[in-house]
Design a protein around this motif. Structure first.
Motif, PDB file in Angstrom:
ATOM      1  N   UNK A 104       0.823  -1.208   0.000  1.00  0.00           N
ATOM      2  CA  UNK A 104       0.000   0.000   0.000  1.00  0.00           C
ATOM      3  C   UNK A 104       0.859   1.261   0.000  1.00  0.00           C
ATOM      4  N   UNK A 105       2.051   1.198   0.574  1.00  0.00           N
ATOM      5  CA  UNK A 105       2.889   2.401   0.612  1.00  0.00           C
ATOM      6  C   UNK A 105       3.896   2.457  -0.543  1.00  0.00           C
ATOM      7  N   UNK A 503      -4.253  -0.396  -3.479  1.00  0.00           N
ATOM      8  CA  UNK A 503      -3.880   0.837  -4.168  1.00  0.00           C
ATOM      9  C   UNK A 503      -3.930   0.539  -5.657  1.00  0.00           C
ATOM     10  N   UNK A 504      -3.828   1.584  -6.462  1.00  0.00           N
ATOM     11  CA  UNK A 504      -3.838   1.426  -7.912  1.00  0.00           C
ATOM     12  C   UNK A 504      -2.510   1.932  -8.455  1.00  0.00           C
ATOM     13  N   UNK A 529       1.028   7.305  -2.731  1.00  0.00           N
ATOM     14  CA  UNK A 529       1.879   6.747  -1.674  1.00  0.00           C
ATOM     15  C   UNK A 529       3.010   5.966  -2.319  1.00  0.00           C
ATOM     16  N   UNK A 530       4.208   6.500  -2.216  1.00  0.00           N
ATOM     17  CA  UNK A 530       5.331   5.907  -2.950  1.00  0.00           C
ATOM     18  C   UNK A 530       6.587   5.832  -2.096  1.00  0.00           C
ATOM     19  N   UNK A 531       7.602   5.245  -2.657  1.00  0.00           N
ATOM     20  CA  UNK A 531       8.920   5.190  -2.031  1.00  0.00           C
ATOM     21  C   UNK A 531       9.804   6.180  -2.778  1.00  0.00           C
ATOM     22  N   UNK A 545       1.739  11.987  -0.748  1.00  0.00           N
ATOM     23  CA  UNK A 545       1.237  13.280  -1.198  1.00  0.00           C
ATOM     24  C   UNK A 545      -0.276  13.228  -1.295  1.00  0.00           C
ATOM     25  N   UNK A 546      -0.929  14.223  -0.699  1.00  0.00           N
ATOM     26  CA  UNK A 546      -2.381  14.274  -0.768  1.00  0.00           C
ATOM     27  C   UNK A 546      -2.791  14.938  -2.073  1.00  0.00           C
TER      28      UNK A 546
END
Ligand code: C2O
Ligand code: CU
Length: 746
Positions: A104-105, A503-504, A529-531, A545-546
């Protein structure tokens, strides 16, 4: 065998840097540090794996593969007294409905497989009875027992870290629960072998800024451009989450370009409007200048009919409509109707299906819609400029037969990013795209052109989101924490089976259809939501980031769709339509495409800076100071087929009705490998397998992303006659030539 050497090239750039980090003199395209990551780099070109992908059943990481050669391979290095032992750790694919499996992240998931040979009997090393593998994070904390190993191939499962270490030790007993015995083999994950530019900089780096918060939104980062200008180019905008490179970047090899509004009308842009078109209807679509306010700043951009995104065109499957396009911008343009299996004459590819439409000219497109789904339209001339400045819109094609399951609301969302500079958009390359390495990543994330998307809903609402990634280069990992997400469709229709997703993962030009239920009142964030990768620090950290906020009120949505939403459906019609194609999955491979790149005219030192282990997929521009100045004159991205033909020298020929198997391999051993979203015009395909793992939930696609080091096989149906392009959809890669051609005849 593995040697790291650092050398400092005393050049004028070094001196100017030492004096205050500025003024690169034109003509000195030489960075000041030579980093040699291995002996192979001494002759500039890193060791290259064979251009052909290995037949199925061959290891992902062949024995002897060079260190750093693939983001999916790590050598299991023996202790010096055991030099006869060899080992390889492979990062194998985990099943996912997307191009890549992530948490998810945004952490890439892999299954670890160890291949080991030459181990002596454990008892020959002392009082030992077994070899056991253990996993750790990069700091050697978090020990996990991965299992007993011997000579042979062993599945070690997954680890919860992007960067990790694996150790094999000799233990008294095979049931050891903690590592006590002697070390035998060790490996470090490829993502942790990344050569931090910081390390290379050594003393030169003394002034690097301290790390910023990894969760700061890029919209909060100051849009400060460095004071110096090289050839009219401002330095790339700061990103608070990337350590500033204390380096003199080379002056770009192309002049900066900005839109020229002289004598043109610049309208205030308005939000997108819905246009329902019926069979036989005509729409006028004008590409023109607009003034856009994003957050608190104003920009001169482009828009179709003065709107952002362009008008949302809704049609019924089977309809035919006419679009009269007028080009009122300052560049030639065309419109490509992405994903439609339309008449070839209206595909919008300059030099292939039509002449570019000069400023002031027009062109009439006739569109047909054989497939329901979500599509989009955009220019096919300098996409790096025109798409970035706002020329894109969606087409929603409604199903003729079966109607969709009821939902409370449908939202059609274009996910984008935009690179703002201190005065308007950060400039573009005049005669070749800038950012030719990674593509142009933005510093503002946009949903339907807005930096903060908003939606208000009653409690219990079920929303169907049609997502399109219209960014030049960015891959999103979109989540709505707190809301359950159900994946129902993609590019050209529905999946065989609906499935729950956390997540997509959506690459440029891909589309996904997801449904979400908002069970309780409150605020729900829509986030990317990323690395976050930073080449300077050599770090990978989570970043959120929203992109929007969804407010769910106390009143209840009617009717209650809770039970319907909780059901995962199988789409029998999709399965029946796909079934006849299964027999093609094992036919011999008809064509292969190897995805690669090369650089021209860069100094060996500069090339060495670009080396360093690539991650399979970049979520951000991890080295903006290197990326921005490189243009299509320095970097060529390539598609190479099985006969060695490259880019537009590729010209495949098919007949209508052919169904072919195409293998794509993303060569990890090039100077800078990265993931590429590959698009075929005018046809549709199935992703049959990834890295040899068959796809068990098929859907018709026109774009699919291939991470670095990986292989995918497509079953391409040739249903539509004409001359059609296939290409990478990163605008800057397409702009440097990463495309080929196929002709389909009756
Ligand atoms: Cu949307 Cu040729 O691409
Ligand atoms: Cu690409």
């Amino acid at each position: 065998m593995f040697i790291v050497m650092k050398a400092i090239a005393r050049s004028q750039a070094v001196e100017s840097l030492a004096k205050g980090r500025g003024a690169v003199q034109r003509g000195h395209r030489v960075p000041f540090i030579v980093v040699l990551t291995s002996l192979a780099v001494l002759d500039v070109a890193p060791a290259r794996a064979s251009a052909q992908s290995p037949p199925r059943g061959e290891p992902l990481c062949p024995a002897g593969i060079a260190p750093f050669a693939s983001p999916l391979c790590a050598e299991l290095v023996p202790t010096p007294d055991l030099l006869g032992v060899t080992g390889m750790l492979e990062l194998r694919a985990v099943r996912s409905p997307f191009g890549v499996a992530v948490t998810a992240d945004g952490r890439l998931r892999h299954r670890l497989v160890a291949r080991i040979a030459g181990l002596p009997a454990p008892s020959s090393l002392g009082d030992y009875g077994a070899y056991v593998a253990w996993g750790y994070d990069v700091t050697m904390a978090g020990e996990r027992r991965l299992g007993v190993v011997r000579d042979g191939e062993f599945d070690l499962g997954e680890l919860p870290w992007e960067r990790f270490r694996v150790v094999v030790s000799a233990e008294r007993s095979s049931s050891a629960t903690a590592r006590r015995g002697r070390l035998v083999l060790r490996a470090t994950s490829p993502a942790a072998l990344l050569l931090a530019h910081r390390d290379a900089m050594g003393a030169m780096n003394a002034g690097a800024a301290s790390p910023a918060s990894p969760t700061a939104s890029p919209t909060e980062s100051p849009h400060v451009e460095h004071a110096h200008h090289a050839g009219g180019w401002p330095a790339p905008p700061n990103d608070a989450r990337i350590a500033p490179a204390p380096m003199a970047h080379p002056p770009p090899s192309t002049a900066p370009w900005r839109p020229d509004t002289a004598g043109a009308e610049v309208r205030e842009a308005s939000a997108r409007r819905l246009v329902d078109l019926r069979d036989g209807d005509t729409l006028r679509l004008t590409a023109g200048f607009v003034r856009r306010t994003i957050g608190s700043r104003t920009f001169v951009m482009y828009g179709y009919n003065g709107q952002y995104p362009g008008p949302l065109i809704r049609v019924r499957q089977g309809a035919e409509v006419v679009v009269r396009f007028l080009n009122a911008i300052d560049l030639p343009s065309t419109i490509h109707w992405h994903g439609l299996r339309l008449d070839n004459r209206f595909d919008g590819v300059p030099g292939v299906t039509q002449a570019p439409v000069a400023p002031g000219d027009s062109f009439t497109y006739r569109l047909r819609f054989p497939d329901a789904g979500i599509y989009w339209y955009h220019p096919h001339v300098r996409e790096d400029i025109q798409q970035e400045l706002g020329l894109y819109g969606n087409l929603l094609v409604m199903r003729r037969a079966r109607s969709r399951v009821p939902v409370h609301r449908e939202e059609i969302l274009a996910l984008d990013d935009f690179l703002a500079g201190s005065e308007g958009a950060y400039p573009f390359g005049a005669d070749a795209p800038s950012h030719a390495l990674m593509g142009r990543f933005g510093n503002l994330l946009l949903v339907n052109g807005e930096p903060s998307y908003r939606l208000q809903l009653p409690t219990g609402s079920v929303v169907r989101f049609y997502l399109t990634n219209v960014a030049n280069a960015r891959i999103f990992n979109l989540r709505i924490p707190g809301a359950r997400l159900k994946l129902v469709g993609a590019d050209l229709g529905d999946l065989e089976r609906e499935e729950w997703v956390e997540s997509v993962v959506i690459a440029p030009a891909e589309r996904y259809i997801v449904e979400a239920r908002f069970d309780a009142p409150g605020e729900y964030a829509m986030v990317n939501a990323v690395q976050w990768l930073d080449h300077m620090r050599g770090s990978v950290r989570p970043a959120v980031d929203t992109m929007g906020m969804i407010t769910v009120g106390r009143t209840a949505a009617h009717p209650d769709l809770g039970a319907s939403f909780a059901t995962l459906r199988s789409n029998r019609d999709v399965q029946e339509e796909i079934a006849p194609f299964r027999r093609f999955f094992d036919r011999p491979v008809d064509h292969t495409l190897t995805l690669g790149m090369r650089t021209t005219g860069l100094s060996p030192a500069m090339v060495a800076m670009l080396v360093g282990v690539a991650v399979p997929l970049d979520w951000n521009d991890a080295m903006p100071m290197m990326n921005a100045p490189l243009s299509g004159k320095d970097v060529t991205w390539t598609l190479t087929d099985e006969r060695g033909r490259e880019n537009m020298d590729i010209h495949w020929r098919f007949r209508v009705g052919d169904v072919v198997r195409i293998r794509l391999r993303n060569d990890p051993a090039v100077t800078h490998a990265m993931a590429h979203p590959i698009h075929f015009h005018g046809q549709r395909f199935l992703v049959a397998s990834r890295n040899g793992v068959p796809n068990d939930n098929l859907v018709w696609k026109d774009t699919a992303v291939l991470p670095a080091g990986e292989t995918m096989e497509l079953i391409l149906e040739l249903s539509n006659p004409g001359d059609w392009m296939f290409h990478c959809h990163i605008a800057e890669h397409l702009g440097t030539g990463m495309m080929g051609l196929m002709t389909v005849t009756r």
